[in-house]
Design a protein around this motif. Sequence first.
Motif, PDB file in Angstrom:
ATOM      1  N   ALA A  17       0.745  -1.027  -0.114  1.00 43.35           N
ATOM      2  CA  ALA A  17       0.088   0.010   0.006  1.00 43.35           C
ATOM      3  C   ALA A  17       0.844   1.427  -0.175  1.00 43.35           C
ATOM      4  CB  ALA A  17      -0.784  -0.090   1.050  1.00 43.35           C
ATOM      5  N   ALA A  18       2.018   1.210   0.725  1.00 41.06           N
ATOM      6  CA  ALA A  18       2.733   2.201   0.814  1.00 41.06           C
ATOM      7  C   ALA A  18       3.483   2.850  -0.265  1.00 41.06           C
ATOM      8  CB  ALA A  18       3.810   2.210   2.089  1.00 41.06           C
ATOM      9  N   TRP A  19       4.014   1.663  -0.986  1.00 41.35           N
ATOM     10  CA  TRP A  19       4.663   2.080  -2.387  1.00 41.35           C
ATOM     11  C   TRP A  19       3.695   2.442  -3.414  1.00 41.35           C
ATOM     12  CZ3 TRP A  19       9.647   3.259  -2.667  1.00 41.35           C
ATOM     13  CH2 TRP A  19      10.438   2.590  -1.529  1.00 41.35           C
ATOM     14  N   CYS A  20       2.743   1.711  -3.292  1.00 35.19           N
ATOM     15  CA  CYS A  20       1.607   2.295  -4.448  1.00 35.19           C
ATOM     16  C   CYS A  20       1.179   3.705  -4.327  1.00 35.19           C
ATOM     17  CB  CYS A  20       0.512   1.242  -4.252  1.00 35.19           C
ATOM     18  SG  CYS A  20       0.592   0.018  -5.110  1.00 35.19           S
ATOM     19  N   LEU A  72      -3.486   3.554  -9.166  1.00 33.00           N
ATOM     20  CA  LEU A  72      -2.639   2.993  -8.189  1.00 33.00           C
ATOM     21  C   LEU A  72      -3.255   3.760  -6.761  1.00 33.00           C
ATOM     22  CD1 LEU A  72       1.038   3.578  -9.126  1.00 33.00           C
ATOM     23  CD2 LEU A  72       0.057   1.530  -8.566  1.00 33.00           C
ATOM     24  N   MET A  73      -4.122   4.927  -6.918  1.00 34.56           N
ATOM     25  CA  MET A  73      -4.690   5.486  -5.858  1.00 34.56           C
ATOM     26  C   MET A  73      -5.602   4.336  -4.994  1.00 34.56           C
ATOM     27  SD  MET A  73      -5.873   8.928  -6.964  1.00 34.56           S
ATOM     28  CE  MET A  73      -4.626  10.403  -7.603  1.00 34.56           C
ATOM     29  N   ALA A  74      -6.101   3.498  -5.658  1.00 36.64           N
ATOM     30  CA  ALA A  74      -6.926   2.373  -5.242  1.00 36.64           C
ATOM     31  C   ALA A  74      -6.287   1.806  -4.082  1.00 36.64           C
ATOM     32  CB  ALA A  74      -7.676   1.522  -6.402  1.00 36.64           C
ATOM     33  N   VAL A  75      -5.182   1.230  -4.265  1.00 42.09           N
ATOM     34  CA  VAL A  75      -4.373   0.658  -3.314  1.00 42.09           C
ATOM     35  C   VAL A  75      -4.352   0.997  -1.933  1.00 42.09           C
ATOM     36  CG1 VAL A  75      -2.539  -0.987  -2.824  1.00 42.09           C
ATOM     37  CG2 VAL A  75      -3.331  -0.689  -5.202  1.00 42.09           C
ATOM     38  N   PRO A  76      -3.766   2.199  -1.652  1.00 41.22           N
ATOM     39  CA  PRO A  76      -3.694   2.880  -0.278  1.00 41.22           C
ATOM     40  C   PRO A  76      -5.173   2.915  -0.060  1.00 41.22           C
ATOM     41  CG  PRO A  76      -2.873   4.341  -2.105  1.00 41.22           C
ATOM     42  CD  PRO A  76      -3.145   2.991  -2.634  1.00 41.22           C
ATOM     43  N   LEU A  77      -6.098   3.545  -0.656  1.00 45.81           N
ATOM     44  CA  LEU A  77      -7.367   3.786  -0.269  1.00 45.81           C
ATOM     45  C   LEU A  77      -7.959   2.569   0.116  1.00 45.81           C
ATOM     46  CD1 LEU A  77      -8.811   6.466  -2.817  1.00 45.81           C
ATOM     47  CD2 LEU A  77      -8.449   6.833  -0.400  1.00 45.81           C
ATOM     48  N   PHE A  78      -7.874   1.542  -0.460  1.00 46.01           N
ATOM     49  CA  PHE A  78      -8.632   0.210  -0.217  1.00 46.01           C
ATOM     50  C   PHE A  78      -7.701   0.059   1.295  1.00 46.01           C
ATOM     51  CE2 PHE A  78      -8.712  -4.425   0.170  1.00 46.01           C
ATOM     52  CZ  PHE A  78     -10.092  -4.662  -0.259  1.00 46.01           C
ATOM     53  N   TYR A  79      -6.512  -0.254   1.464  1.00 48.42           N
ATOM     54  CA  TYR A  79      -6.064  -0.305   2.465  1.00 48.42           C
ATOM     55  C   TYR A  79      -6.383   0.451   3.760  1.00 48.42           C
ATOM     56  CZ  TYR A  79      -1.924  -1.050   5.927  1.00 48.42           C
ATOM     57  OH  TYR A  79      -1.208  -1.395   6.914  1.00 48.42           O
ATOM     58  N   LEU A  80      -6.625   1.731   3.514  1.00 49.71           N
ATOM     59  CA  LEU A  80      -7.059   2.543   4.578  1.00 49.71           C
ATOM     60  C   LEU A  80      -8.482   2.320   5.149  1.00 49.71           C
ATOM     61  CD1 LEU A  80      -6.187   5.117   6.501  1.00 49.71           C
ATOM     62  CD2 LEU A  80      -7.000   6.504   4.623  1.00 49.71           C
ATOM     63  N   PHE A 210      -1.212  11.570  -1.254  1.00 47.96           N
ATOM     64  CA  PHE A 210      -1.058  10.238  -1.183  1.00 47.96           C
ATOM     65  C   PHE A 210       0.232   9.694  -0.701  1.00 47.96           C
ATOM     66  CE2 PHE A 210      -4.973   9.935  -3.393  1.00 47.96           C
ATOM     67  CZ  PHE A 210      -5.703   8.660  -2.902  1.00 47.96           C
ATOM     68  N   ALA A 211       1.435  10.371  -0.970  1.00 47.78           N
ATOM     69  CA  ALA A 211       2.805  10.207  -0.717  1.00 47.78           C
ATOM     70  C   ALA A 211       3.022  10.122   0.632  1.00 47.78           C
ATOM     71  CB  ALA A 211       3.615  11.028  -1.547  1.00 47.78           C
ATOM     72  N   TRP A 212       2.194  11.235   1.338  1.00 48.05           N
ATOM     73  CA  TRP A 212       2.408  11.342   2.764  1.00 48.05           C
ATOM     74  C   TRP A 212       1.569  10.371   3.468  1.00 48.05           C
ATOM     75  CZ3 TRP A 212       6.007  13.593   5.401  1.00 48.05           C
ATOM     76  CH2 TRP A 212       5.728  13.828   6.749  1.00 48.05           C
ATOM     77  N   LEU A 213       0.423   9.853   2.909  1.00 51.01           N
ATOM     78  CA  LEU A 213      -0.063   8.611   3.287  1.00 51.01           C
ATOM     79  C   LEU A 213       0.589   7.313   3.368  1.00 51.01           C
ATOM     80  CD1 LEU A 213      -2.955   7.407   4.505  1.00 51.01           C
ATOM     81  CD2 LEU A 213      -3.785   7.085   2.049  1.00 51.01           C
ATOM     82  N   GLY A 214       1.387   7.429   2.390  1.00 50.39           N
ATOM     83  CA  GLY A 214       2.279   5.983   2.451  1.00 50.39           C
ATOM     84  C   GLY A 214       3.232   6.142   3.616  1.00 50.39           C
ATOM     85  N   VAL A 215       3.950   7.592   3.910  1.00 46.99           N
ATOM     86  CA  VAL A 215       4.749   7.478   5.045  1.00 46.99           C
ATOM     87  C   VAL A 215       4.000   7.084   6.282  1.00 46.99           C
ATOM     88  CG1 VAL A 215       6.064   9.321   6.233  1.00 46.99           C
ATOM     89  CG2 VAL A 215       5.848   9.371   3.808  1.00 46.99           C
TER      90      VAL A 215
END
Length: 290
Positions: A17-20, A72-80, A210-215
């Motif tokens: 999720a973070a790398w996406c 790629l936005m779908a991956v961290p959004l789905f994870y969160l 989204f980049a900061w969300l990955g952090v």
Amino acid sequence: MNRRQILEREERLAPYAAWCAFLVPLTFIISIGIRGQITFPDGLPTDQLPVIDLNGGPLLAATALQALSFALMAVPLFYLFRAAQARSERVLGAMVAFTVIGPGAIAAQAVLSYLGTTQLASDFIAEASAGGDIYTVFDDLRDDSSLLISSSVAAQLGFLALIVAMVYVPLQAMRVGLLTRFFATLGMALGVITFILPVDVLQPALPLWFAWLGVIILGRAPGGRPPAWEAGEAVPWPRPGEEQAEPERRPREDNGEVVEADAQEIISPTRKDHSARRERARKKKRKRRG
């Protein structure tokens, strides 16, 4: 699913999720850079079509990167979303569809728009060379393009779905304590402004969010992640004047079974032992009978 399983699942999926999330702004900015190398003349769309026809390769690369950025936005959004859902029953499971439909539809729109525009440019140049009213030719080709019509439908669906996802997911994540109020509110604002008020200078803002969300997902943010991540349960943010709530202490679980733990972890401090009182009552009864 118990807390141990929740934390193990999130730890296992966090790097993906973070790398996406990190790739979202990278691919988006590169696509803008490639497109910026192409000089489009000012004026009517008919003046721009020959440039599009001559620069099909660079436009294809820019479009592919832009579509990848949104997908790629779908991956961290789905994870969160799943992390918030695991911590609160108030999160509606059906809303997870917006985390996939929104980014996917916008990515499809970018591809359809490229295919439709390049086909329009090629057909326009071929028919305009035969003479006649080029503006009528352009209008007829544009109105008859199924690719451009499909692109318009996908854009409307994608923008609406992604706005819903960008409002709902950060809001629920904030309520359970996964995101701070500021960062969640910023994400909701960017999700609405980016698509309702398309200003060029604001375009990279949402990908950078989204980049900061990955952090945050990796736990590398200054000051660490909010406590709800490590607790595996909701730790709501306090209201003004209140202190941060401590995660509820529960028995450790292993494969769904309670494991021996300290008495302070298992027994609630409000629970009282009434055995002494019951013993005194039995003694009084025996005295009355005697």
